[in-house]
Write a protein that holds these residues in place. Structure first.
Motif, PDB file in Angstrom:
ATOM      1  N   GLY A 169       0.803  -1.209   0.000  1.00  0.00           N
ATOM      2  CA  GLY A 169       0.000   0.000   0.000  1.00  0.00           C
ATOM      3  C   GLY A 169       0.837   1.261   0.000  1.00  0.00           C
ATOM      4  N   VAL A 170       1.881   1.268   0.851  1.00  0.00           N
ATOM      5  CA  VAL A 170       2.774   2.434   0.918  1.00  0.00           C
ATOM      6  C   VAL A 170       3.515   2.612  -0.396  1.00  0.00           C
ATOM      7  N   PHE A 171       4.046   1.521  -0.948  1.00  0.00           N
ATOM      8  CA  PHE A 171       4.820   1.622  -2.185  1.00  0.00           C
ATOM      9  C   PHE A 171       3.960   2.165  -3.326  1.00  0.00           C
ATOM     10  N   GLN A 172       2.709   1.734  -3.399  1.00  0.00           N
ATOM     11  CA  GLN A 172       1.842   2.223  -4.464  1.00  0.00           C
ATOM     12  C   GLN A 172       1.564   3.715  -4.306  1.00  0.00           C
ATOM     13  N   LYS A 173       1.401   4.191  -3.055  1.00  0.00           N
ATOM     14  CA  LYS A 173       1.204   5.617  -2.823  1.00  0.00           C
ATOM     15  C   LYS A 173       2.440   6.406  -3.235  1.00  0.00           C
ATOM     16  N   VAL A 174       3.623   5.888  -2.882  1.00  0.00           N
ATOM     17  CA  VAL A 174       4.866   6.579  -3.215  1.00  0.00           C
ATOM     18  C   VAL A 174       5.087   6.593  -4.721  1.00  0.00           C
ATOM     19  N   ALA A 175       4.864   5.446  -5.381  1.00  0.00           N
ATOM     20  CA  ALA A 175       5.110   5.336  -6.823  1.00  0.00           C
ATOM     21  C   ALA A 175       4.279   6.337  -7.607  1.00  0.00           C
ATOM     22  N   SER A 176       3.065   6.611  -7.124  1.00  0.00           N
ATOM     23  CA  SER A 176       2.184   7.531  -7.847  1.00  0.00           C
ATOM     24  C   SER A 176       2.642   8.981  -7.728  1.00  0.00           C
ATOM     25  N   LYS A 177       3.524   9.273  -6.751  1.00  0.00           N
ATOM     26  CA  LYS A 177       3.944  10.648  -6.506  1.00  0.00           C
ATOM     27  C   LYS A 177       5.381  10.939  -6.942  1.00  0.00           C
ATOM     28  N   LEU A 178       6.175   9.898  -7.155  1.00  0.00           N
ATOM     29  CA  LEU A 178       7.549  10.137  -7.580  1.00  0.00           C
ATOM     30  C   LEU A 178       7.561  10.778  -8.960  1.00  0.00           C
ATOM     31  N   GLY A 179       8.458  11.702  -9.155  1.00  0.00           N
ATOM     32  CA  GLY A 179       8.521  12.409 -10.434  1.00  0.00           C
ATOM     33  C   GLY A 179       9.367  11.682 -11.443  1.00  0.00           C
ATOM     34  N   ARG A 180      10.419  12.362 -11.896  1.00  0.00           N
ATOM     35  CA  ARG A 180      11.260  11.786 -12.935  1.00  0.00           C
ATOM     36  C   ARG A 180      11.855  10.464 -12.491  1.00  0.00           C
ATOM     37  N   ARG A 181      12.076   9.611 -13.475  1.00  0.00           N
ATOM     38  CA  ARG A 181      12.553   8.288 -13.131  1.00  0.00           C
ATOM     39  C   ARG A 181      13.933   8.342 -12.508  1.00  0.00           C
ATOM     40  N   GLY A 182      14.187   7.395 -11.643  1.00  0.00           N
ATOM     41  CA  GLY A 182      15.456   7.364 -10.934  1.00  0.00           C
ATOM     42  C   GLY A 182      15.636   6.023 -10.258  1.00  0.00           C
ATOM     43  N   LEU A 183      16.394   6.026  -9.190  1.00  0.00           N
ATOM     44  CA  LEU A 183      16.692   4.819  -8.432  1.00  0.00           C
ATOM     45  C   LEU A 183      15.879   4.835  -7.145  1.00  0.00           C
ATOM     46  N   VAL A 184      15.158   3.759  -6.880  1.00  0.00           N
ATOM     47  CA  VAL A 184      14.401   3.594  -5.639  1.00  0.00           C
ATOM     48  C   VAL A 184      15.055   2.473  -4.847  1.00  0.00           C
ATOM     49  N   ILE A 185      15.481   2.780  -3.622  1.00  0.00           N
ATOM     50  CA  ILE A 185      16.095   1.771  -2.760  1.00  0.00           C
ATOM     51  C   ILE A 185      15.156   1.504  -1.587  1.00  0.00           C
ATOM     52  N   ILE A 186      14.661   0.280  -1.503  1.00  0.00           N
ATOM     53  CA  ILE A 186      13.787  -0.140  -0.417  1.00  0.00           C
ATOM     54  C   ILE A 186      14.631  -0.825   0.649  1.00  0.00           C
ATOM     55  N   ILE A 187      14.488  -0.392   1.908  1.00  0.00           N
ATOM     56  CA  ILE A 187      15.175  -1.026   3.035  1.00  0.00           C
ATOM     57  C   ILE A 187      14.104  -1.466   4.014  1.00  0.00           C
ATOM     58  N   SER A 188      13.852  -2.769   4.074  1.00  0.00           N
ATOM     59  CA  SER A 188      12.719  -3.291   4.832  1.00  0.00           C
ATOM     60  C   SER A 188      12.948  -4.763   5.114  1.00  0.00           C
ATOM     61  N   ASP A 189      12.189  -5.311   6.082  1.00  0.00           N
ATOM     62  CA  ASP A 189      12.267  -6.755   6.298  1.00  0.00           C
ATOM     63  C   ASP A 189      11.432  -7.531   5.279  1.00  0.00           C
ATOM     64  N   GLY A 190      10.660  -6.818   4.468  1.00  0.00           N
ATOM     65  CA  GLY A 190       9.920  -7.481   3.401  1.00  0.00           C
ATOM     66  C   GLY A 190       8.752  -8.316   3.872  1.00  0.00           C
ATOM     67  N   MET A 191       8.346  -8.120   5.131  1.00  0.00           N
ATOM     68  CA  MET A 191       7.245  -8.917   5.669  1.00  0.00           C
ATOM     69  C   MET A 191       5.920  -8.253   5.328  1.00  0.00           C
ATOM     70  N   GLY A 192       5.413  -8.551   4.147  1.00  0.00           N
ATOM     71  CA  GLY A 192       4.158  -7.990   3.690  1.00  0.00           C
ATOM     72  C   GLY A 192       3.456  -8.950   2.760  1.00  0.00           C
ATOM     73  N   GLU A 193       2.280  -8.565   2.343  1.00  0.00           N
ATOM     74  CA  GLU A 193       1.465  -9.393   1.455  1.00  0.00           C
ATOM     75  C   GLU A 193       2.071  -9.373   0.053  1.00  0.00           C
ATOM     76  N   ILE A 194       2.447 -10.539  -0.448  1.00  0.00           N
ATOM     77  CA  ILE A 194       3.242 -10.637  -1.671  1.00  0.00           C
ATOM     78  C   ILE A 194       2.517 -10.049  -2.881  1.00  0.00           C
ATOM     79  N   ALA A 195       1.252 -10.338  -3.038  1.00  0.00           N
ATOM     80  CA  ALA A 195       0.528  -9.836  -4.214  1.00  0.00           C
ATOM     81  C   ALA A 195       0.519  -8.314  -4.238  1.00  0.00           C
ATOM     82  N   SER A 196       0.370  -7.684  -3.069  1.00  0.00           N
ATOM     83  CA  SER A 196       0.373  -6.223  -2.988  1.00  0.00           C
ATOM     84  C   SER A 196       1.751  -5.659  -3.300  1.00  0.00           C
ATOM     85  N   ILE A 197       2.804  -6.309  -2.780  1.00  0.00           N
ATOM     86  CA  ILE A 197       4.176  -5.882  -3.080  1.00  0.00           C
ATOM     87  C   ILE A 197       4.433  -5.996  -4.578  1.00  0.00           C
ATOM     88  N   ALA A 198       3.980  -7.082  -5.185  1.00  0.00           N
ATOM     89  CA  ALA A 198       4.195  -7.290  -6.619  1.00  0.00           C
ATOM     90  C   ALA A 198       3.554  -6.171  -7.434  1.00  0.00           C
TER      91      ALA A 198
END
Length: 299
Positions: A169-198
């Motif tokens: 959910g957070v990643f989708q909100k962020v992706a919709s607001k990021l401007g010009r393309r660049g590098l996104v570095i995620i630092i997380s334990d990755g414990m989330g719902e896989i389909a939503s992350i995908a």
């Protein structure tokens, strides 16, 4: 808040030697060493192409016209710096720290994010940070000025929350607001719902961003070393506590954990996202050296 409040000089000296080289072409703010696919007007000539209706007349190469009696457009390519956004998980699950590590997962994530910021600003790359749990929290805009380091460190210095995680959910909100393309570095334990992350990773990639995923885990989570009766407490909801016989659930836990890891690896591979596992019992700068060595080999 200073960088040395989070990372020792010895660790910084190692990290500073690394080069954050984006495998994919990205766009940034100012001239530098990273190449952009977007055409500019002031840097380096790339190629001619035939003129088509609607092209800017100022881009016509009149010398080529004089020689060939045909209209050609001069195209250039711009040299740009890296534009990076760090997404740092500070949800309740990141507060965990076992006996084999002196750091919680969030301590480790703080140090990793601080070092990457220091490195990229030293290279005159632009860096921003967003911390999150179930919502984006601290947000520091993307800048390349050396003075920007303090703002990023201040955001990173905030403690992990006791809130739940909503990675997708957070990643989708962020992706919709990021401007010009660049590098996104995620630092997380990755414990989330896989389909939503995908879905979120697909959204990042569809907008042209390169994505790196540093998955930070405690070694207790990867090998479940517990024995006897153990009380487990939900760090994202402390009202949930259970006392269990660890021997009776160990095999089921490890099977479920491996299923999650396999699924996460699959969605990352499908979206061409680099996934790198770092456990908190290992010096984070060692993990970074291994990651960049691997990254150089696959370029």
């Amino acid at each position: 808040m200073r960088i040395l409040d989070l990372v020792t000089p010895k660790e910084l000296s190692r990290v500073a030697g690394l080069q954050m080289l984006a495998r994919q072409i990205v766009e940034g703010f100012c001239s530098g060493r990273h190449r952009s696919p977007h055409k500019g007007f002031s840097v380096e000539f790339k190629e001619h192409r035939p003129y088509v209706r609607g092209d800017e007349l100022r881009n016509i190469d009149w010398k080529a016209f004089g020689k060939s009696d045909r209209l050609y457009i001069r195209e250039f390519e711009e040299e740009t710096n890296l534009r990076c956004t760090l997404l740092v998980d500070r949800s309740g699950s990141m507060r965990y720290g076992g006996d084999r590590s002196q750091l919680t997962k969030y301590d480790y994530a703080q140090q990793l994010a601080a070092s990457l910021t220091y490195l990229m600003l030293a290279q005159q790359d632009a860096v921003g940070v967003i911390t999150f749990d179930d919502q984006p929290r601290d947000q520091v805009s993307t800048r390349s000025r050396p003075s920007h380091l303090r703002a990023v460190m201040t955001a990173l210095a905030n403690d992990a929350t006791r809130r739940e995680t909503d990675l997708g959910g957070v990643f989708q909100k962020v992706a919709s607001k990021l401007g010009r393309r660049g590098l996104v570095i995620i630092i997380s334990d990755g414990m989330g719902e896989i389909a939503s992350i995908a879905r979120a990773l697909t959204q990042f990639r569809s907008k042209g961003h390169e994505v790196l995923f540093f998955q930070v885990l405690d070694p207790d989570e990867t090998d479940f070393p517990f024995s006897g009766r153990v009380q487990f407490r939900n760090l994202e909801n402390e009202d949930q506590q259970h006392v269990v016989d660890s021997r009776t659930i160990r095999d089921a836990y490890l099977e479920r954990f491996q299923q999650h890891q396999t699924a996460l690896q699959s969605v990352c591979r499908r979206n061409r996202v680099d996934l790198f596992l770092a456990t908190t019992d290992r010096p984070f700068d060692d993990a970074m050296h291994e990651y960049f060595s691997m990254r150089r080999r696959i370029r």
